[in-house]
Enzyme design. Structure first.
Site, PDB file in Angstrom:
ATOM      1  CD  GLU A 139      -1.470  -8.208   2.268  1.00 36.86           C
ATOM      2  OE1 GLU A 139      -0.494  -8.954   2.453  1.00 36.86           O
ATOM      3  OE2 GLU A 139      -1.819  -7.340   3.067  1.00 36.86           O
ATOM      4  CB  ILE A 163      -0.852   0.037   1.296  1.00 43.33           C
ATOM      5  CG1 ILE A 163      -1.675  -1.249   1.417  1.00 43.33           C
ATOM      6  CG2 ILE A 163      -1.747   1.260   1.364  1.00 43.33           C
ATOM      7  CD1 ILE A 163      -2.392  -1.396   2.751  1.00 43.33           C
ATOM      8  N   GLY A 164       0.435   2.307  -0.659  1.00 44.68           N
ATOM      9  CA  GLY A 164       1.080   3.607  -0.467  1.00 44.68           C
ATOM     10  C   GLY A 164       1.786   4.179  -1.670  1.00 44.68           C
TER      11      GLY A 164
HETATM   12  N1  COA Z   1      10.100   7.241  13.304  1.00 48.25           N
HETATM   13  C1  COA Z   1       9.093   8.092  13.564  1.00 48.25           C
HETATM   14  N2  COA Z   1       8.069   8.323  12.707  1.00 48.25           N
HETATM   15  C2  COA Z   1       8.066   7.634  11.551  1.00 48.25           C
HETATM   16  C3  COA Z   1       9.092   6.735  11.208  1.00 48.25           C
HETATM   17  C4  COA Z   1      10.143   6.555  12.135  1.00 48.25           C
HETATM   18  N3  COA Z   1      11.142   5.705  11.891  1.00 48.25           N
HETATM   19  N4  COA Z   1       8.810   6.213  10.000  1.00 48.25           N
HETATM   20  C5  COA Z   1       7.661   6.754   9.585  1.00 48.25           C
HETATM   21  N5  COA Z   1       7.222   7.621  10.525  1.00 48.25           N
HETATM   22  C6  COA Z   1       5.991   8.408  10.455  1.00 48.25           C
HETATM   23  C7  COA Z   1       5.926   9.216   9.174  1.00 48.25           C
HETATM   24  O1  COA Z   1       6.546  10.478   9.311  1.00 48.25           O
HETATM   25  C8  COA Z   1       4.434   9.325   8.955  1.00 48.25           C
HETATM   26  O2  COA Z   1       3.919  10.317   9.830  1.00 48.25           O
HETATM   27  P1  COA Z   1       2.662  11.227   9.389  1.00 48.25           P
HETATM   28  O3  COA Z   1       1.508  10.279   9.274  1.00 48.25           O
HETATM   29  O4  COA Z   1       2.542  12.188  10.524  1.00 48.25           O
HETATM   30  O5  COA Z   1       3.068  11.850   8.095  1.00 48.25           O
HETATM   31  C9  COA Z   1       3.903   7.983   9.475  1.00 48.25           C
HETATM   32  O6  COA Z   1       4.900   7.498  10.374  1.00 48.25           O
HETATM   33  C10 COA Z   1       3.688   6.966   8.359  1.00 48.25           C
HETATM   34  O7  COA Z   1       4.889   6.843   7.619  1.00 48.25           O
HETATM   35  P2  COA Z   1       4.876   6.633   6.034  1.00 48.25           P
HETATM   36  O8  COA Z   1       6.292   6.478   5.627  1.00 48.25           O
HETATM   37  O9  COA Z   1       4.077   7.708   5.375  1.00 48.25           O
HETATM   38  O10 COA Z   1       4.066   5.294   5.969  1.00 48.25           O
HETATM   39  P3  COA Z   1       3.456   4.524   4.735  1.00 48.25           P
HETATM   40  O11 COA Z   1       2.081   5.005   4.479  1.00 48.25           O
HETATM   41  O12 COA Z   1       4.404   4.483   3.591  1.00 48.25           O
HETATM   42  O13 COA Z   1       3.350   3.067   5.398  1.00 48.25           O
HETATM   43  C11 COA Z   1       4.069   1.275   6.787  1.00 48.25           C
HETATM   44  C12 COA Z   1       4.499   2.425   5.881  1.00 48.25           C
HETATM   45  C13 COA Z   1       5.290   0.510   7.207  1.00 48.25           C
HETATM   46  C14 COA Z   1       3.348   1.808   8.033  1.00 48.25           C
HETATM   47  C15 COA Z   1       3.092   0.358   5.989  1.00 48.25           C
HETATM   48  O14 COA Z   1       3.718  -0.033   4.798  1.00 48.25           O
HETATM   49  C16 COA Z   1       2.705  -0.878   6.793  1.00 48.25           C
HETATM   50  O15 COA Z   1       1.867  -0.810   7.650  1.00 48.25           O
HETATM   51  N6  COA Z   1       3.347  -2.040   6.470  1.00 48.25           N
HETATM   52  C17 COA Z   1       3.105  -3.297   7.168  1.00 48.25           C
HETATM   53  C18 COA Z   1       2.099  -4.149   6.472  1.00 48.25           C
HETATM   54  C19 COA Z   1       2.499  -4.557   5.077  1.00 48.25           C
HETATM   55  O16 COA Z   1       3.544  -4.220   4.585  1.00 48.25           O
HETATM   56  N7  COA Z   1       1.613  -5.323   4.446  1.00 48.25           N
HETATM   57  C20 COA Z   1       1.826  -5.840   3.120  1.00 48.25           C
HETATM   58  C21 COA Z   1       1.391  -4.913   2.062  1.00 48.25           C
HETATM   59  S1  COA Z   1      -0.321  -4.924   1.648  1.00 48.25           S
END
Ligand code: COA
Length: 443
Positions: A240, A218-219
């Protein structure tokens, strides 16, 4: 079923009647996943909150408002989430709970009764002439939940596409209540792809050969990868999620599924999320197969896909290569494991030796107060949980490059990860690496 129409009519009722008749205090209620969440049934549950005490609610990702997670309902509803998003995060971490598993295991947990389903809410297409309906936009755990649930309440909704795959079933064999209610499925806006995502997209695309089978998470990063695949040929999808990026590649003839080792000519996914056009694309479309998660995400199925490429996001990665994708530290459940490990492992186990499990993330996160944080750190944060063990992590990609970790020593992994960290954090990471692994970065 011969007389399915009579039975269907006899089970028709309003959403309020269905909720009051079939949900009881103490029940475990499960919602169909993601954009398949039957919103009218959920609204009716919340409208009637006063009638219930301690109804446990479980689902994975949701785009709904999540009103049952409001603090005012904490005596009525107990969220026990399988994936956390903005609307459910506070309730999950403060008065609710979270259950962790690999996504492909969930149907088996239901079959064994370890995850109980007292009442299932589904959102299905209009029935065909024989009374068969489609779960439309999500098959994943719902295909099994329909069979395991003690009671099933179906929102029959004309906006749910009649998609094919194992999501088509005779409704009246399973449904206890029919609530006819048409409403649009939630959509997500196109991702914002900035220069960082674009660079990550280019680097990931460099790891993808013609004829590869793709899993895209996702994303914005998966969408940025899709944007860089315009010159590839004969790609396939076994994923997925099916999103707009993959649909566009299908229309452009880049994803044609002809080189897949099985499920040839069709895109296979657990669930669909994106635009209205995407949902319409899935309607009566033989090029799309929506399947249960114990098929799509089973690593022993994934390992048989040809040139399997799995691309998923992460919150952080330490210098050992341990990846945290579902927690940020401080004992807070931020999102969920989902299918990330299923696909990373399946790709790594690929029978053709050509699979690649890729963790793709920006090198840095910026907090709301402007503080910059390196996503590559010496150690994971305090009270942060590992999602992918160091042995699962093969490739990590940031906008600064690709770290290929498989088979490397601790110190070499650390060097490869420092090389793709944001330059502002490299000096500190080098010092920490030398202290942890007793090797010079430059030796
Ligand atoms: N420390 C602090 N904050 C962090 C951070 C870190 N290391 N990494 C990300 N963040 C914050 C970002 O700044 C962002 O904050 P905001 O919402 O205030 O802007 C938030 O966390 C989300 O980060 P982002 O990089 O935008 O997330 P994303 O939408 O690209 O999603 C995951 C990344 C990891 C959360 C997401 O891919 C996930 O849940 N993965 C697990 C499940 C998966 O992969 N399933 C299979 C695919 S369907």
């Amino acid at each position: 079923m011969k007389n399915w129409k009579e039975l269907y009519d006899s089970k028709k009722m309003t959403s309020d009647e269905a909720i009051l008749r079939f949900v009881q205090s103490g029940d475990k209620v499960v919602f169909q996943h993601d954009v398949g969440e039957p919103e009218e049934l959920v609204r009716a549950l919340v409208r009637n909150a006063d009638h219930f005490k301690n109804v446990e609610i479980s689902h994975m990702f949701s785009l709904g408002p999540g009103d049952y997670c409001k603090e005012e309902y904490k005596e009525n509803f107990h969220p026990n989430m399988w994936f956390v998003s903005g609307q459910t995060r506070k309730a999950t971490n403060y008065w609710g709970d979270y259950t962790s598993f690999f996504f492909h295991e969930l149907p088996e947990l239901m079959r064994q009764g370890r995850v109980q389903v007292d009442c299932l809410f589904i959102n299905v297409s209009k029935p065909d002439k024989l009374g068969y309906v489609s779960l439309g936009v999500s098959g994943d755990y719902t295909v099994q939940a329909v069979r395991s649930a003690k009671k099933v309440i179906a929102q029959v909704n004309d906006c749910v596409p009649f998609s094919y795959g194992d999501v088509v079933f005779p409704l009246m064999e399973y449904a206890d209540a029919i609530v006819e209610y048409d409403e649009e499925l939630p959509t997500i806006p196109p991702s914002k792809i900035g220069p960082v995502e674009e660079e990550i997209g280019k680097l990931c695309a460099s790891l993808i050969d013609d004829g590869a089978t793709l899993q895209l998470g996702i994303g914005s990063i998966p969408d940025a990868v899709c944007a860089q695949l315009k010159t590839k040929k004969h790609l396939g999808l076994h994923s997925e999620m099916l999103g707009d990026g993959a649909m566009n590649l299908y229309y452009e003839g880049i994803i044609d599924n002809t080189m897949k080792s099985f499920d040839k000519d069709v895109m296979v996914a657990n669930f669909v999320m994106g635009s209205k056009e995407l949902y319409e694309f899935c309607d009566h479309n033989h090029a799309v197969k929506i399947m249960p998660v114990d098929y799509v995400n089973d690593p022993t199925i994934i390992m048989n896909c040809s040139k399997m490429i799995a691309i998923n996001g992460a919150l952080g990665c330490d210098l050992y290569g341990q990846v945290a994708s579902d927690t940020l530290g401080g004992d807070v459940q931020f999102s969920g494991v989902g299918g990330q490990v299923d696909f990373i492992r399946g790709a790594a186990m690929a029978r053709d030796g050509l699979g690649k499990g890729i963790i793709a993330m920006p090198s840095m996160a910026v907090k709301k107060d402007g503080t910059k944080i390196s996503k590559i750190t010496a150690h994971l944060a305090d009270k942060q949980v590992v999602t992918d063990s160091r042995n699962d992590t093969e490739f990590v990609v940031t906008e600064y490059g690709i770290a290929d970790l498989w088979g490397k020593s601790n110190a070499d992994r650390a060097r490869a990860l420092i090389d793709i960290a944001h330059p502002d954090f490299r000096p500190q990471l080098k010092e920490e690496m030398e202290e942890i692994f007793h090797h010079k970065y430059d030796e």
